[in-house]
Motif scaffolding. Structure first.
Motif, PDB file in Angstrom:
ATOM      1  N   LEU A  30       7.623  -3.048   0.093  1.00  0.00           N
ATOM      2  CA  LEU A  30       6.752  -3.811   0.994  1.00  0.00           C
ATOM      3  C   LEU A  30       5.291  -3.652   0.600  1.00  0.00           C
ATOM      4  N   ALA A  31       4.936  -2.466   0.104  1.00  0.00           N
ATOM      5  CA  ALA A  31       3.555  -2.248  -0.343  1.00  0.00           C
ATOM      6  C   ALA A  31       3.223  -3.177  -1.508  1.00  0.00           C
ATOM      7  N   ASP A  32       4.160  -3.333  -2.431  1.00  0.00           N
ATOM      8  CA  ASP A  32       3.937  -4.248  -3.554  1.00  0.00           C
ATOM      9  C   ASP A  32       3.862  -5.696  -3.073  1.00  0.00           C
ATOM     10  N   HIS A  33       4.693  -6.027  -2.058  1.00  0.00           N
ATOM     11  CA  HIS A  33       4.713  -7.404  -1.562  1.00  0.00           C
ATOM     12  C   HIS A  33       3.393  -7.772  -0.880  1.00  0.00           C
ATOM     13  N   TYR A  34       2.830  -6.856  -0.089  1.00  0.00           N
ATOM     14  CA  TYR A  34       1.594  -7.149   0.646  1.00  0.00           C
ATOM     15  C   TYR A  34       0.344  -6.642  -0.059  1.00  0.00           C
ATOM     16  N   ASN A  35       0.555  -6.037  -1.251  1.00  0.00           N
ATOM     17  CA  ASN A  35      -0.561  -5.569  -2.058  1.00  0.00           C
ATOM     18  C   ASN A  35      -1.407  -4.524  -1.311  1.00  0.00           C
ATOM     19  N   VAL A  36      -0.714  -3.594  -0.645  1.00  0.00           N
ATOM     20  CA  VAL A  36      -1.384  -2.478   0.024  1.00  0.00           C
ATOM     21  C   VAL A  36      -0.633  -1.201  -0.347  1.00  0.00           C
TER      22      VAL A  36
END
Length: 282
Positions: free
Chosen positions: A254-260
């Motif tokens: 999810l971090a990679d998906h939302y760039n956070v």
């Protein structure tokens, strides 16, 4: 004072046998020494004098505690409770009464042990009043001599203890009973083939119970969906990906998906969960 120096600060605690052996090696006090120590404690609150008096009488605590070994309780626990009684006796001992400490302390030691036995001998209390407690200990002693009571023996014990025969019979039945677990494990033991819990009716298949359960589940689901709808789109999507989908996403995915960062995803997830919990319990 040489005898004070001979009294150790503490006894070994790793082994009950080592403790008992050490206790019986402690020096006894003479009448004069006991009186002087008691005066120091009474007049000057000398705790060192109290410690010496307690240590020198531990052998009597052990001797009394061993007399209660037939109740199935651990000897170290009995000794511990008896020692508490001894310390109470030392604090209340009056050196001017003309009696030795051991004669005064025996009643306090037995009292503490009695209370411990009554609290721990069975799950259900067998004696609650003063008369029942007296009957409990005296009746156990009488049963060791007489075995099962005849009516004549019941009346004799009742007369000796100053109670009614029916009270003796009731206490005898309590002493003869055994504790049983409420919910026994599956066993082929013929003595206890059925657990007490098995006699309770199973209400899970009752129509009223099933209806109540279905209604409660439906209500909780409605509250959950309402709480989800109140979240922002990103928080809702993260919760659905983390908890409501067949293939749960990891924080790093999810971090990679939302760039956070993964920590930021965790913070968003925690905040969303707290909001939902607050609405569910409101």
């Amino acid at each position: 004072m040489n005898r004070e120096l001979a009294m150790p600060v503490a006894l070994p605690t790793g082994s009950i046998n080592a403790y008992i052996s050490a206790a019986y090696q402690l020096p006894m006090l003479t009448t004069r020494e006991e009186h002087d120590l008691a005066v120091r404690l009474r007049d000057h609150n000398d705790l060192e004098a109290a410690r010496i008096m307690v240590m020198s009488h531990l052998r009597f605590v052990i001797r009394i505690a061993r007399g209660y070994s037939g109740y199935g309780l651990a000897l170290p626990d009995l000794i511990q409770e008896g020692t508490v009684g001894l310390m109470k006796a030392v604090r209340r001992f009056d050196p001017d009464m003309g009696v030795r400490l051991v004669s005064f302390a025996v009643h306090w030691i037995k009292s503490e042990i009695h209370e411990f036995v009554l609290r721990n001998w069975r799950i259900v209390k067998v004696a609650t009043t003063k008369a029942q407690r007296k009957l409990f200990f005296n009746l156990r002693s009488a049963k060791k001599r007489l075995g099962w009571f005849s009516q004549e023996e019941v009346e004799g014990v009742a007369k000796d203890l100053g109670v009614k025969p029916e009270v003796v019979l009731e206490m005898e039945s309590r002493l003869a009973g055994q504790d049983m677990a409420f919910d026994l494990q599956e066993s082929s033991d013929e003595e206890h083939p059925v657990a007490p819990a098995s006699f309770l009716p199973d209400m899970r298949m009752e129509p009223a119970t099933q209806l109540e359960h279905a209604d409660s589940t439906s209500h909780e689901q409605k509250l959950l969906y309402t709480a989800l709808d109140d979240l922002d789109e990103r928080s809702k999507a993260i919760l659905q990906a983390r908890w409501l989908s067949d293939k749960k996403a990891t924080l790093h995915e999810l971090a990679d998906h939302y760039n956070v960062s993964a920590e930021r995803i965790r913070q968003i997830e925690k905040s969303a969960m707290n909001k939902i919990k607050a609405q569910l319990v409101a």
